[in-house]
Design an enzyme around this catalytic site. Structure first.
Site, PDB file in Angstrom:
ATOM      1  N   SER A   1       0.844  -1.196   0.000  1.00 28.12           N
ATOM      2  CA  SER A   1       0.000   0.000   0.000  1.00 28.12           C
ATOM      3  C   SER A   1       0.881   1.247   0.000  1.00 28.12           C
ATOM      4  O   SER A   1       1.640   1.481   0.951  1.00 28.12           O
ATOM      5  CB  SER A   1      -0.893   0.016   1.248  1.00 28.12           C
ATOM      6  OG  SER A   1      -1.446   1.302   1.422  1.00 28.12           O
TER       7      SER A   1
ATOM      8  N   HIS B   1      -1.016  -1.121  -4.338  1.00 26.99           N
ATOM      9  CA  HIS B   1      -2.320  -0.741  -3.766  1.00 26.99           C
ATOM     10  C   HIS B   1      -2.316   0.762  -3.494  1.00 26.99           C
ATOM     11  O   HIS B   1      -1.444   1.276  -2.788  1.00 26.99           O
ATOM     12  CB  HIS B   1      -2.543  -1.512  -2.461  1.00 26.99           C
ATOM     13  CG  HIS B   1      -3.884  -1.325  -1.836  1.00 26.99           C
ATOM     14  ND1 HIS B   1      -5.011  -1.971  -2.278  1.00 26.99           N
ATOM     15  CD2 HIS B   1      -4.262  -0.562  -0.778  1.00 26.99           C
ATOM     16  CE1 HIS B   1      -6.044  -1.606  -1.512  1.00 26.99           C
ATOM     17  NE2 HIS B   1      -5.608  -0.764  -0.602  1.00 26.99           N
TER      18      HIS B   1
ATOM     19  N   MET C   1      -8.300   8.675  -0.546  1.00 25.82           N
ATOM     20  CA  MET C   1      -9.165   9.057   0.576  1.00 25.82           C
ATOM     21  C   MET C   1      -9.626  10.503   0.383  1.00 25.82           C
ATOM     22  O   MET C   1      -8.822  11.367   0.019  1.00 25.82           O
ATOM     23  CB  MET C   1      -8.397   8.954   1.898  1.00 25.82           C
ATOM     24  CG  MET C   1      -7.881   7.564   2.177  1.00 25.82           C
ATOM     25  SD  MET C   1      -6.919   7.549   3.712  1.00 25.82           S
ATOM     26  CE  MET C   1      -6.370   5.858   3.707  1.00 25.82           C
TER      27      MET C   1
ATOM     28  N   HIS D   1      -7.981   1.635  -4.340  1.00 22.51           N
ATOM     29  CA  HIS D   1      -8.993   1.462  -3.277  1.00 22.51           C
ATOM     30  C   HIS D   1      -9.636   2.815  -3.030  1.00 22.51           C
ATOM     31  O   HIS D   1      -9.005   3.715  -2.465  1.00 22.51           O
ATOM     32  CB  HIS D   1      -8.273   0.933  -2.039  1.00 22.51           C
ATOM     33  CG  HIS D   1      -9.154   0.751  -0.844  1.00 22.51           C
ATOM     34  ND1 HIS D   1      -8.615   0.474   0.402  1.00 22.51           N
ATOM     35  CD2 HIS D   1     -10.500   0.800  -0.678  1.00 22.51           C
ATOM     36  CE1 HIS D   1      -9.598   0.365   1.288  1.00 22.51           C
ATOM     37  NE2 HIS D   1     -10.743   0.550   0.653  1.00 22.51           N
TER      38      HIS D   1
ATOM     39  N   MET E   1     -11.690   5.102  -1.114  1.00 20.61           N
ATOM     40  CA  MET E   1     -12.334   5.405   0.163  1.00 20.61           C
ATOM     41  C   MET E   1     -12.898   6.829   0.044  1.00 20.61           C
ATOM     42  O   MET E   1     -12.434   7.787   0.673  1.00 20.61           O
ATOM     43  CB  MET E   1     -11.326   5.297   1.319  1.00 20.61           C
ATOM     44  CG  MET E   1     -10.956   3.852   1.620  1.00 20.61           C
ATOM     45  SD  MET E   1      -9.496   3.680   2.634  1.00 20.61           S
ATOM     46  CE  MET E   1      -8.246   3.758   1.359  1.00 20.61           C
TER      47      MET E   1
ATOM     48  N   GLY F   1      -8.874   4.445   6.659  1.00 23.88           N
ATOM     49  CA  GLY F   1      -8.499   5.843   6.850  1.00 23.88           C
ATOM     50  C   GLY F   1      -7.032   6.024   7.172  1.00 23.88           C
ATOM     51  O   GLY F   1      -6.444   7.055   6.845  1.00 23.88           O
ATOM     52  N   PHE F   2      -6.430   4.999   7.787  1.00 20.56           N
ATOM     53  CA  PHE F   2      -5.030   5.181   8.195  1.00 20.56           C
ATOM     54  C   PHE F   2      -4.258   3.861   8.096  1.00 20.56           C
ATOM     55  O   PHE F   2      -4.813   2.790   8.340  1.00 20.56           O
ATOM     56  CB  PHE F   2      -4.957   5.699   9.649  1.00 20.56           C
ATOM     57  CG  PHE F   2      -5.626   7.035   9.824  1.00 20.56           C
ATOM     58  CD1 PHE F   2      -6.985   7.098  10.146  1.00 20.56           C
ATOM     59  CD2 PHE F   2      -4.937   8.221   9.600  1.00 20.56           C
ATOM     60  CE1 PHE F   2      -7.628   8.329  10.272  1.00 20.56           C
ATOM     61  CE2 PHE F   2      -5.570   9.458   9.732  1.00 20.56           C
ATOM     62  CZ  PHE F   2      -6.923   9.515  10.068  1.00 20.56           C
TER      63      PHE F   2
ATOM     64  N   GLY G   1      -0.933   1.527   9.485  1.00 22.15           N
ATOM     65  CA  GLY G   1      -0.292   1.294  10.770  1.00 22.15           C
ATOM     66  C   GLY G   1      -1.215   0.929  11.915  1.00 22.15           C
ATOM     67  O   GLY G   1      -0.823   0.984  13.076  1.00 22.15           O
TER      68      GLY G   1
ATOM     69  N   ASP H   1      -6.933  -6.151   3.863  1.00 22.72           N
ATOM     70  CA  ASP H   1      -6.265  -4.857   3.862  1.00 22.72           C
ATOM     71  C   ASP H   1      -6.327  -4.216   5.245  1.00 22.72           C
ATOM     72  O   ASP H   1      -7.407  -3.894   5.731  1.00 22.72           O
ATOM     73  CB  ASP H   1      -7.012  -3.975   2.845  1.00 22.72           C
ATOM     74  CG  ASP H   1      -6.424  -2.607   2.687  1.00 22.72           C
ATOM     75  OD1 ASP H   1      -7.018  -1.817   1.931  1.00 22.72           O
ATOM     76  OD2 ASP H   1      -5.394  -2.315   3.303  1.00 22.72           O
ATOM     77  N   GLY H   2      -5.111  -4.132   5.857  1.00 18.96           N
ATOM     78  CA  GLY H   2      -5.055  -3.387   7.121  1.00 18.96           C
ATOM     79  C   GLY H   2      -4.440  -4.193   8.245  1.00 18.96           C
ATOM     80  O   GLY H   2      -5.027  -5.189   8.678  1.00 18.96           O
TER      81      GLY H   2
ATOM     82  N   GLY I   1       1.006  -2.182   4.039  1.00 18.36           N
ATOM     83  CA  GLY I   1       1.708  -0.910   3.908  1.00 18.36           C
ATOM     84  C   GLY I   1       2.947  -0.895   4.787  1.00 18.36           C
ATOM     85  O   GLY I   1       4.069  -1.087   4.324  1.00 18.36           O
ATOM     86  N   SER I   2       2.709  -0.741   6.088  1.00 17.96           N
ATOM     87  CA  SER I   2       3.845  -0.645   7.034  1.00 17.96           C
ATOM     88  C   SER I   2       4.746  -1.869   6.973  1.00 17.96           C
ATOM     89  O   SER I   2       5.970  -1.759   7.059  1.00 17.96           O
ATOM     90  CB  SER I   2       3.340  -0.509   8.473  1.00 17.96           C
ATOM     91  OG  SER I   2       2.049  -0.017   8.514  1.00 17.96           O
TER      92      SER I   2
HETATM   93  C1  DX5 Z   1      -6.377   1.867   5.308  1.00 19.46           C
HETATM   94  C2  DX5 Z   1      -5.873   1.414   3.953  1.00 19.46           C
HETATM   95  C3  DX5 Z   1      -4.869   0.294   4.041  1.00 19.46           C
HETATM   96  C4  DX5 Z   1      -3.636   0.686   4.819  1.00 19.46           C
HETATM   97  C5  DX5 Z   1      -2.775  -0.525   5.040  1.00 19.46           C
HETATM   98  O1  DX5 Z   1      -7.474   2.713   5.119  1.00 19.46           O
HETATM   99  O2  DX5 Z   1      -6.948   0.954   3.161  1.00 19.46           O
HETATM  100  O3  DX5 Z   1      -4.490  -0.103   2.723  1.00 19.46           O
HETATM  101  O4  DX5 Z   1      -2.925   1.656   4.094  1.00 19.46           O
HETATM  102  O5  DX5 Z   1      -1.674  -0.104   5.778  1.00 19.46           O
HETATM  103  P1  DX5 Z   1      -1.039  -1.075   6.886  1.00 19.46           P
HETATM  104  O6  DX5 Z   1      -0.626  -2.323   6.144  1.00 19.46           O
HETATM  105  O7  DX5 Z   1       0.122  -0.316   7.430  1.00 19.46           O
HETATM  106  O8  DX5 Z   1      -2.108  -1.354   7.910  1.00 19.46           O
HETATM  107 ZN    ZN Z   2      -6.474   0.095   1.118  1.00 17.03          ZN
END
Ligand code: DX5
Ligand code: ZN
Length: 217
Positions: free
Chosen positions: A9, A34, A38, A67, A69, A143-144, A146, A176-177, A198-199
């Protein structure tokens, strides 16, 4: 143990060095990229939009798994197509009757995905499964990056996999997440075919090792 594709991500990347960050994960074996769009309305955060996707398109051949959002995705489908997105995933929470927008995305030559927030029952997806190319199960509140993984999301994955099998659908399930090498095996075992991280990837000292661990390869 089943393997999965890995979609880093971009939200977790260093935005001051996007081209280098994308090259780093591409070399590390990313299968897709990804992109978390947002709008600060559907989710309480603003990330990026069309200009960033145009810039990303120029520096990678990876499939751009986008994605959305955002509260009004239908307004931007053509713009995302022209910017270079390959797949657009919309939230059931803003498209309670998703069939028209899923058909519109496909008519643009893009793959269509449908996703639900943690609070939305997985059964809400069931009437639409045959009309999607991907189903995304959120394992954090969108939304975020981590955030902490929500294990209850795997119950949704299992129920979804069972329903897809009943309908003889090969539709991939994406999660995802909060995904990391420790919880990725449970995700793959539950039926996840595409892991968004992501992280766990951009924060890794060795992204290739992280991707291999997430993928199970
Ligand atoms: C959250 C995103 C995810 C997020 C994943 O709203 O849809 O894709 O960026 O990040 P990590 O893997 O760090 O939870
Ligand atoms: Zn996502």
């Amino acid at each position: 143990m089943p393997t999965a594709l890995v979609a880093p991500s971009l939200l977790a990347a260093d935005f001051a060095r996007l081209a280098d960050e994308i090259a780093r994960v591409e070399e590390a074996g990313a299968d897709l990229l990804h992109l978390d769009v947002m709008d600060g309305h559907f989710v309480p955060n603003l990330s990026f939009g069309i200009p960033i996707i145009e810039a990303v398109r120029k520096v990678t051949r990876l499939k751009l798994d986008t994605h959305l959002m955002i509260s009004e995705p239908a307004r931007y489908l053509q713009a995302f197509k022209e910017a270079g997105a390959d797949a657009l995933t919309v939230h059931l929470e803003v498209c309670p009757d998703p069939l028209p927008i899923l058909a519109q995305i496909r008519s643009l030559g893009l793959e269509c995905g449908l996703t639900i927030n943690p609070a939305t029952p997985v059964e809400g997806l069931f009437p639409f499964l045959a009309h999607t190319d991907l189903i995304l199960i959120m394992s954090v509140q969108p939304g975020f990056g981590g955030q902490r993984f929500m294990p209850a999301s795997l119950d949704k994955v299992r129920a979804l996999r069972e329903r897809l099998d009943q309908e003889n659908l090969k539709t991939p399930i994406q999660i995802d997440g909060g995904i990391n090498p420790q919880n990725a095996p449970d995700c793959r075992q539950a039926g996840v075919g595409i892991i968004v991280a992501g992280s766990a990837v951009f924060g890794a000292s060795d992204p290739a090792a992280a991707i291999r661990a997430l993928a199970g390869r």
